[in-house]
Design a protein around this motif. Sequence first.
Motif, PDB file in Angstrom:
ATOM      1  N   LEU A  86       2.923  -2.483   5.045  1.00  0.00           N
ATOM      2  CA  LEU A  86       4.267  -2.939   4.705  1.00  0.00           C
ATOM      3  C   LEU A  86       4.323  -3.510   3.290  1.00  0.00           C
ATOM      4  O   LEU A  86       5.268  -3.248   2.534  1.00  0.00           O
ATOM      5  N   ILE A  87       3.313  -4.274   2.945  1.00  0.00           N
ATOM      6  CA  ILE A  87       3.266  -4.853   1.593  1.00  0.00           C
ATOM      7  C   ILE A  87       3.073  -3.759   0.551  1.00  0.00           C
ATOM      8  O   ILE A  87       3.741  -3.733  -0.484  1.00  0.00           O
ATOM      9  N   ARG A  88       2.185  -2.815   0.852  1.00  0.00           N
ATOM     10  CA  ARG A  88       1.884  -1.725  -0.074  1.00  0.00           C
ATOM     11  C   ARG A  88       3.094  -0.817  -0.288  1.00  0.00           C
ATOM     12  O   ARG A  88       3.335  -0.336  -1.402  1.00  0.00           O
ATOM     13  N   ARG A  89       3.877  -0.605   0.761  1.00  0.00           N
ATOM     14  CA  ARG A  89       5.007   0.327   0.666  1.00  0.00           C
ATOM     15  C   ARG A  89       6.334  -0.351   0.323  1.00  0.00           C
ATOM     16  O   ARG A  89       7.367   0.313   0.271  1.00  0.00           O
ATOM     17  N   HIS A  90       6.298  -1.656   0.089  1.00  0.00           N
ATOM     18  CA  HIS A  90       7.502  -2.368  -0.340  1.00  0.00           C
ATOM     19  C   HIS A  90       7.244  -3.138  -1.647  1.00  0.00           C
ATOM     20  O   HIS A  90       7.471  -4.346  -1.716  1.00  0.00           O
ATOM     21  N   PRO A  91       6.789  -2.446  -2.672  1.00  0.00           N
ATOM     22  CA  PRO A  91       6.522  -3.143  -3.935  1.00  0.00           C
ATOM     23  C   PRO A  91       7.787  -3.758  -4.537  1.00  0.00           C
ATOM     24  O   PRO A  91       7.703  -4.740  -5.275  1.00  0.00           O
ATOM     25  N   HIS A  92       8.957  -3.189  -4.217  1.00  0.00           N
ATOM     26  CA  HIS A  92      10.219  -3.729  -4.725  1.00  0.00           C
ATOM     27  C   HIS A  92      10.533  -5.099  -4.123  1.00  0.00           C
ATOM     28  O   HIS A  92      11.383  -5.823  -4.630  1.00  0.00           O
ATOM     29  N   VAL A  93       9.825  -5.447  -3.040  1.00  0.00           N
ATOM     30  CA  VAL A  93      10.008  -6.753  -2.411  1.00  0.00           C
ATOM     31  C   VAL A  93       8.869  -7.700  -2.790  1.00  0.00           C
ATOM     32  O   VAL A  93       9.090  -8.856  -3.146  1.00  0.00           O
ATOM     33  N   PHE A  94       7.635  -7.185  -2.739  1.00  0.00           N
ATOM     34  CA  PHE A  94       6.470  -8.034  -2.965  1.00  0.00           C
ATOM     35  C   PHE A  94       5.965  -8.007  -4.407  1.00  0.00           C
ATOM     36  O   PHE A  94       5.023  -8.718  -4.746  1.00  0.00           O
ATOM     37  N   ASP A  95       6.575  -7.169  -5.232  1.00  0.00           N
ATOM     38  CA  ASP A  95       6.219  -7.108  -6.654  1.00  0.00           C
ATOM     39  C   ASP A  95       7.509  -6.970  -7.473  1.00  0.00           C
ATOM     40  O   ASP A  95       7.678  -6.058  -8.271  1.00  0.00           O
ATOM     41  N   GLN A  96       8.428  -7.896  -7.239  1.00  0.00           N
ATOM     42  CA  GLN A  96       9.776  -7.801  -7.811  1.00  0.00           C
ATOM     43  C   GLN A  96       9.787  -7.822  -9.339  1.00  0.00           C
ATOM     44  O   GLN A  96      10.703  -7.268  -9.955  1.00  0.00           O
ATOM     45  N   GLU A  97       8.782  -8.436  -9.937  1.00  0.00           N
ATOM     46  CA  GLU A  97       8.752  -8.527 -11.397  1.00  0.00           C
ATOM     47  C   GLU A  97       8.700  -7.153 -12.052  1.00  0.00           C
ATOM     48  O   GLU A  97       9.211  -6.959 -13.156  1.00  0.00           O
ATOM     49  N   ASN A  98       8.104  -6.176 -11.365  1.00  0.00           N
ATOM     50  CA  ASN A  98       7.951  -4.838 -11.941  1.00  0.00           C
ATOM     51  C   ASN A  98       8.917  -3.810 -11.357  1.00  0.00           C
ATOM     52  O   ASN A  98       8.794  -2.619 -11.634  1.00  0.00           O
TER      53      ASN A  98
END
Length: 255
Positions: A86-98
């Motif tokens: 889930l974390i890997r496939r939701h970078p727009h949530v868990f990596d919002q800076e990029n």
Amino acid sequence: MEKLKGIMQLLRKECPWDQKQTPQSLTKYAIEEAYEVEDAVRSGQVHAIKDELGDLLLQVVFQSEMYAEQGQFDFNDVVNAIIEKLIRRHPHVFDQENYDTLTAEQVKQLWDQIKQQEKQQRGETTSRLDQIKHGPALTQAQDIQENVSNIGFDFATVNDAMKKVHEEWAELDEAIMTKEPSKIEDEFGDCLFAMINVGRKLNVSSEMALLSTIQKFRQRFAFIEQTAFAQSKSIEDMTLAEMDVLWEQAKLQQK
């Protein structure tokens, strides 16, 4: 969860039926329970939804316990794996800076892109259709058609799709004349696929439409049984004409 896992471990030790189960023997129950969840959600009965979700969760715990007995993985490993995914496939949530704000459709495209990258990293051959899950055949067919439609591999209009249905129907007629089971099955499948495509172009979910029809049939047939019982008749002894009369009454009640 710890209490549930403990109960499952005890059942594997003490219950003859649970002891004889294997990962292979249980898969059909997982599929059945998933359908029971769908039916409960459709009914809107909250207590039923809660109950069926519990049954589905049990299948996950049961499978995990059997693999834990083999030393492969346990329930905690399953949970950790889905957390990482889930974390890997939701970078727009868990990596919002990029990542910029995405629409729901863009999120789906990103999810599919990441899945493809994961397969490539594992050295697996990839295809556009890899993202289509191996679930119910009706749903698979509709999802495949939707996928290839996105790159223009599709009929232009509903009428064009209907022409394909008529074409496949004619081929089924010809196959029936041959009395060859494999040919009949092949052409019957083509007819279904063509019909599903028409439904898709009409924004109709074939799976949901068929489930609705099945539920309608169940209710109407139950009416026939109940009416026959009220008249002290055995449904097994009723003629088709008698059952048809009650069927029409059931249809009027539903309207």
